[in-house]
Design an enzyme around this catalytic site. Structure first.
Site, PDB file in Angstrom:
ATOM      1  N   GLN A 153       1.312  -6.595  15.155  1.00  0.00           N
ATOM      2  CA  GLN A 153       0.586  -5.974  14.032  1.00  0.00           C
ATOM      3  C   GLN A 153       0.155  -4.557  14.412  1.00  0.00           C
ATOM      4  OE1 GLN A 153      -2.737  -8.287  12.524  1.00  0.00           O
ATOM      5  NE2 GLN A 153      -3.068  -6.896  10.788  1.00  0.00           N
ATOM      6  N   THR A 154       0.449  -3.614  13.527  1.00  0.00           N
ATOM      7  CA  THR A 154       0.077  -2.211  13.788  1.00  0.00           C
ATOM      8  C   THR A 154      -0.898  -1.671  12.759  1.00  0.00           C
ATOM      9  OG1 THR A 154       1.995  -1.398  12.540  1.00  0.00           O
ATOM     10  CG2 THR A 154       2.278  -1.686  14.933  1.00  0.00           C
ATOM     11  N   HIS A 209      -1.380  -8.209   5.881  1.00  0.00           N
ATOM     12  CA  HIS A 209      -0.264  -7.985   4.956  1.00  0.00           C
ATOM     13  C   HIS A 209       0.873  -8.959   5.243  1.00  0.00           C
ATOM     14  CE1 HIS A 209       0.185  -5.348   8.458  1.00  0.00           C
ATOM     15  NE2 HIS A 209       1.473  -5.582   8.366  1.00  0.00           N
TER      16      HIS A 209
HETATM   17  P1  AMP Z   1       2.799  -4.400  10.926  1.00  0.00           P
HETATM   18  O1  AMP Z   1       3.586  -3.801  12.058  1.00  0.00           O
HETATM   19  O2  AMP Z   1       3.114  -5.821  10.618  1.00  0.00           O
HETATM   20  O3  AMP Z   1       1.318  -4.144  11.067  1.00  0.00           O
HETATM   21  O4  AMP Z   1       3.319  -3.647   9.638  1.00  0.00           O
HETATM   22  C1  AMP Z   1       2.831  -2.434   9.202  1.00  0.00           C
HETATM   23  C2  AMP Z   1       3.858  -1.913   8.247  1.00  0.00           C
HETATM   24  O5  AMP Z   1       3.299  -0.848   7.519  1.00  0.00           O
HETATM   25  C3  AMP Z   1       5.128  -1.358   8.931  1.00  0.00           C
HETATM   26  O6  AMP Z   1       6.250  -2.081   8.470  1.00  0.00           O
HETATM   27  C4  AMP Z   1       5.136   0.099   8.510  1.00  0.00           C
HETATM   28  O7  AMP Z   1       6.445   0.550   8.282  1.00  0.00           O
HETATM   29  C5  AMP Z   1       4.300   0.085   7.249  1.00  0.00           C
HETATM   30  N1  AMP Z   1       3.602   1.309   6.910  1.00  0.00           N
HETATM   31  C6  AMP Z   1       2.937   2.126   7.734  1.00  0.00           C
HETATM   32  N2  AMP Z   1       2.349   3.131   7.041  1.00  0.00           N
HETATM   33  C7  AMP Z   1       2.648   2.904   5.735  1.00  0.00           C
HETATM   34  C8  AMP Z   1       2.333   3.583   4.514  1.00  0.00           C
HETATM   35  N3  AMP Z   1       1.581   4.670   4.491  1.00  0.00           N
HETATM   36  N4  AMP Z   1       2.832   3.078   3.360  1.00  0.00           N
HETATM   37  C9  AMP Z   1       3.594   1.966   3.375  1.00  0.00           C
HETATM   38  N5  AMP Z   1       3.910   1.281   4.485  1.00  0.00           N
HETATM   39  C10 AMP Z   1       3.452   1.749   5.643  1.00  0.00           C
END
Ligand code: AMP
Ligand code: ZN
Length: 129
Positions: free
Chosen positions: A89-90, A95
């Protein structure tokens, strides 16, 4: 505290929403039509959702799937969530990833979400190629 990007998402990014959750395209998609769904309430972990929010998010997953079917005609889906940094998770607003899949988009799709990590033991059929 740093502002949450999913709490300050531009209205124009929203694809579909209900009372509980909103859906929008991932900014860095792994496939055409990669969508993220977030609860409107800011919580970092999916495990912090109330029962009502779980239902609201899942109902929206169904709606998103129908929208993606119409728009991109995928043949399959991966649905998943990273909960916690050690799981990848980043963005720490809970989500769900909805990732449409297309015939032949990877050479061997077997395992799907299992492929986030190498197996501890060989799974059935592994090594038969
Ligand atoms: P996770 O790594 O599961 O936390 O997923 C975070 C997701 O957010 C990643 O797939 C990113 O590509 C996406 N992401 C990051 N910044 C944005 C943004 N501003 N709008 C839409 N998606 C984003
Ligand atoms: Zn947030």
């Amino acid at each position: 505290m740093k502002a949450c990007i999913f709490c300050s998402l531009p209205k124009s990014d929203v694809l579909v929403e209900n009372e509980i959750a909103v859906a929008f395209f991932d900014k860095f998609p792994v496939n055409e039509g990669h969508v993220l769904l977030v609860p409107k309430r800011h919580v970092s972990s999916l495990f912090d959702l109330t029962e009502e929010e779980v239902m609201g998010v899942w109902n929206l997953v169904q709606e998103v799937k129908e929208m993606l079917d119409r728009r991109f005609q995928p043949v399959a889906y991966n649905i998943g969530a990273n909960v916690g940094a050690a799981a990848g998770q980043t963005v720490f607003h809970a989500h769900v990833h909805v990732i449409p899949r297309y015939q032949g988009d990877v050479p061997d799709p077997r395992g799907g979400v299992r492929n986030v990590k190498k197996s501890m033991v060989p799974s059935p059929g592994e090594g038969e190629k």
